[in-house]
Design a protein around this motif. Structure first.
Motif, PDB file in Angstrom:
ATOM      1  N   LYS A   1       1.392  -1.190  -0.336  1.00  0.00           N
ATOM      2  CA  LYS A   1      -0.227  -0.090  -0.334  1.00  0.00           C
ATOM      3  C   LYS A   1       0.467   0.961  -0.243  1.00  0.00           C
ATOM      4  N   GLY A   2       1.738   0.912  -0.909  1.00  0.00           N
ATOM      5  CA  GLY A   2       2.897   2.697  -0.941  1.00  0.00           C
ATOM      6  C   GLY A   2       3.568   2.809   0.013  1.00  0.00           C
ATOM      7  N   GLN A   3       4.585   1.766   1.134  1.00  0.00           N
ATOM      8  CA  GLN A   3       4.657   1.191   2.809  1.00  0.00           C
ATOM      9  C   GLN A   3       5.981   0.484   2.731  1.00  0.00           C
ATOM     10  N   SER A   4       6.975   0.790   2.415  1.00  0.00           N
ATOM     11  CA  SER A   4       8.006   0.253   2.899  1.00  0.00           C
ATOM     12  C   SER A   4       7.882  -0.784   3.732  1.00  0.00           C
ATOM     13  N   GLU A   5       8.319  -1.887   4.459  1.00  0.00           N
ATOM     14  CA  GLU A   5       7.809  -3.078   4.796  1.00  0.00           C
ATOM     15  C   GLU A   5       9.189  -3.726   4.902  1.00  0.00           C
ATOM     16  N   LEU A   6       9.792  -3.430   6.571  1.00  0.00           N
ATOM     17  CA  LEU A   6      11.115  -4.795   6.082  1.00  0.00           C
ATOM     18  C   LEU A   6      11.035  -5.113   7.539  1.00  0.00           C
ATOM     19  N   ILE A   7      11.474  -6.255   7.241  1.00  0.00           N
ATOM     20  CA  ILE A   7      11.605  -7.404   8.349  1.00  0.00           C
ATOM     21  C   ILE A   7      12.715  -7.653   8.631  1.00  0.00           C
ATOM     22  N   ARG A   8      13.674  -8.621   9.758  1.00  0.00           N
ATOM     23  CA  ARG A   8      14.686  -9.340  10.164  1.00  0.00           C
ATOM     24  C   ARG A   8      14.113 -10.561  11.345  1.00  0.00           C
ATOM     25  N   TRP A   9      14.853 -11.328  11.444  1.00  0.00           N
ATOM     26  CA  TRP A   9      15.270 -12.476  12.359  1.00  0.00           C
ATOM     27  C   TRP A   9      17.134 -12.169  12.540  1.00  0.00           C
ATOM     28  N   ASP A  10      16.955 -12.996  14.601  1.00  0.00           N
ATOM     29  CA  ASP A  10      18.337 -13.152  14.574  1.00  0.00           C
ATOM     30  C   ASP A  10      18.239 -14.667  14.358  1.00  0.00           C
ATOM     31  N   GLU A  11      19.686 -14.772  14.938  1.00  0.00           N
ATOM     32  CA  GLU A  11      20.686 -16.899  14.461  1.00  0.00           C
ATOM     33  C   GLU A  11      19.679 -16.596  15.512  1.00  0.00           C
ATOM     34  N   GLN A  12      19.024 -18.057  14.998  1.00  0.00           N
ATOM     35  CA  GLN A  12      18.398 -19.400  15.985  1.00  0.00           C
ATOM     36  C   GLN A  12      19.767 -19.312  17.621  1.00  0.00           C
ATOM     37  N   ARG A  13      19.035 -19.445  18.762  1.00  0.00           N
ATOM     38  CA  ARG A  13      19.922 -20.266  19.619  1.00  0.00           C
ATOM     39  C   ARG A  13      18.791 -21.163  21.228  1.00  0.00           C
ATOM     40  N   PHE A  14      19.688 -21.547  21.782  1.00  0.00           N
ATOM     41  CA  PHE A  14      18.630 -23.163  22.214  1.00  0.00           C
ATOM     42  C   PHE A  14      18.956 -22.197  23.982  1.00  0.00           C
ATOM     43  N   LEU A  15      18.450 -22.722  24.916  1.00  0.00           N
ATOM     44  CA  LEU A  15      18.373 -22.819  26.362  1.00  0.00           C
ATOM     45  C   LEU A  15      18.130 -24.379  26.959  1.00  0.00           C
ATOM     46  N   GLU A  16      19.133 -25.090  27.600  1.00  0.00           N
ATOM     47  CA  GLU A  16      18.853 -25.837  27.805  1.00  0.00           C
ATOM     48  C   GLU A  16      17.814 -25.545  29.215  1.00  0.00           C
ATOM     49  N   ILE A  17      17.052 -26.947  28.997  1.00  0.00           N
ATOM     50  CA  ILE A  17      15.830 -27.139  30.338  1.00  0.00           C
ATOM     51  C   ILE A  17      16.672 -27.747  31.012  1.00  0.00           C
ATOM     52  N   ILE A  18      16.613 -27.201  32.521  1.00  0.00           N
ATOM     53  CA  ILE A  18      17.065 -28.135  33.217  1.00  0.00           C
ATOM     54  C   ILE A  18      16.642 -28.740  34.355  1.00  0.00           C
ATOM     55  N   LEU A  19      16.210 -30.006  34.527  1.00  0.00           N
ATOM     56  CA  LEU A  19      15.044 -30.571  35.608  1.00  0.00           C
ATOM     57  C   LEU A  19      16.000 -30.896  36.524  1.00  0.00           C
TER      58      LEU A  19
END
Length: 447
Positions: free
Chosen positions: A234-252
């Motif tokens: 609709k005449g407007q610029s759209e700009l999106i970005r993803w960062d790199e994947q990460r993970f966090l271990e679930i300590i049980l």
């Protein structure tokens, strides 16, 4: 009076020129494909008509010949070895023969390896190879004419959306354009070209849920590179970005154990009971709407297994946990809560491998097989849940995503590693909401 005399002279000259043209008889027109159904296009009346018109034009232009009977019929070789068989030169009238064969890129690479020739990395993008041979035989002592052309087919970018064929590399229109270009080269004695490279937009299988829906909808190209995507809406610029994947271990266990909600703790407990003492993690990816200065974080609890039963090529298998335990956050606000199913089969969605389309409009549909067949479409991942307090879903396939909001399909986006083309089925959806859905649907854990 002078104009009338000129008209008569012009008609007489045209008649004399027509008489001066030798007549050539179409004799052997053969084809074979070891790759897929491409030669089935010869059964399409429009394809054969346009080929005949191109052949007649080039015969007249380069050989001063015209076809005795332009009705041409292609017959399939039953064996690839037949392609190398020689034509009988003992003819009593001028005759034209044409044969073409297609084989896979794998066969082409094996030929190069067998000859101990270096394999240029550029050749790895070849999808298949087509060989054509055209010959014109004349009564003795006139010499015969023969020329061969080798065509390397590579994949071009496409504006179509759907499931592409693995063994068909031209649409009917693309195939027709290939033949027009090829007969021009084959009949031009001054053109010494023996090999050409053609980039072709891939055809897509017929279906009952994509091609019929996108014909009249708004289509928007998306430029994606290095985790960034941009487009105009609709005449407007759209700009999106993803960062790199990460993970966090679930300590049980222990004093540093991870604090889990009751639902998430139950999902981990069920996973341990079913799979044993596997590693569990939070899969994390941050994202951003750059224009609106909004930050997001995707959180997916998952089980990680390195056992042979759950791995491919030695890589660990990562599997989302069951339940509505996955979240998309905007800063500290939860805007989406959803479940993830793997390899979901939808019996209402059908693919038709006997039909090829350009992936843009249903009028392009043509048959590529005598036998009518259908396949059930499977989504690699199926997301369902709530998005900004509305029911939503995203069906994620290898080649496109379908986005649903309030039980309405609002968006179809093509792309494998990043969004490439978007079809807006509901143009009233605001851009900030669209961007959030795209950021969720194309996060890197769903590649």
């Amino acid at each position: 009076m002078i104009k009338s005399i000129f008209s008569i002279l012009l008609t007489c000259c045209s008649f004399l020129m027509l008489q001066a043209q030798s007549i050539v008889k179409p004799v052997n027109f053969h084809c074979i494909s070891l790759e897929g159904p491409m030669m089935y296009y010869w059964k399409n009346p429009m394809v054969i008509q346009q080929f005949q018109e191109a052949l007649e034009l080039q015969l007249k232009t380069h050989k001063n010949l015209r076809l005795e009977n332009p009705a041409i019929e292609f017959i399939n070789f039953t064996n690839f070895k037949d392609f190398s068989s020689q034509q009988n030169n003992a003819v009593t009238t001028p005759s034209i023969n044409f044969k073409m064969a297609e084989y896979s890129a794998k066969v082409f690479w094996n030929q190069i390896n067998a000859a101990n020739q270096p394999l240029d990395t550029n050749l790895f993008s070849i999808q298949s190879v087509v060989i054509m041979e055209l010959s014109i035989q004349q009564p003795a002592p006139a010499p015969a004419y023969s020329k061969t052309l080798e065509v390397y087919i590579k994949r071009a970018k496409t504006n179509g959306i759907g499931v592409p064929f693995g063994n068909l590399h031209f649409s009917a229109k693309g195939f027709t354009e290939l033949m027009k270009k090829s007969v021009e080269i084959l009949l031009d004695s001054s053109n010494e070209t023996e090999q050409i490279e053609i980039k072709a937009s891939p055809p897509f299988m017929g279906d009952n849920f994509i091609i019929g829906a996108i014909g009249n909808a708004s289509k928007i190209n998306i430029e994606s590179k290095n985790l960034f995507s941009k487009y105009q809406l609709k005449g407007q610029s759209e700009l999106i970005r993803w960062d790199e994947q990460r993970f966090l271990e679930i300590i049980l266990k222990g004093k540093n154990r991870t604090q889990l909600s009751a639902d998430m703790a139950k999902a981990v407990e069920n996973s341990l009971r079913e799979h044993g003492n596997e590693i569990h993690v939070f899969l994390l990816q941050d994202a951003r709407n750059i224009i609106l200065n909004k930050n997001y974080q995707l959180i997916i609890p998952a089980r990680v297994s390195a056992s042979d039963a759950y791995s491919a090529a030695g890589m660990p298998q990562v599997e989302p946990l069951e339940g509505y335990n996955n979240y998309l956050l905007n800063e500290k606000d939860t805007i989406a809560k959803f479940s993830i199913l793997i390899d979901k089969k939808d019996l209402t969605k059908k693919l038709y491998p006997h039909i090829a389309t350009n992936g843009i409009d249903s009028s392009s549909a043509v048959r590529v097989n005598d036998k009518e067949t259908e396949m059930i479409y499977n989504s690699k991942y199926s997301i369902t849940g709530t998005f900004r307090n509305q029911p939503f879903g995203i069906e994620i396939g290898q080649y496109f995503r379908e986005v649903y909001l309030n039980n309405e399909r609002i968006l179809i986006i093509s792309g494998t590693e990043g969004p490439e083309r978007m079809v807006l089925l509901n143009p009233d959806i605001p851009s900030d909401l669209l961007n959030e859905l795209i950021l969720l649907g194309f996060n890197r854990f769903f590649q």
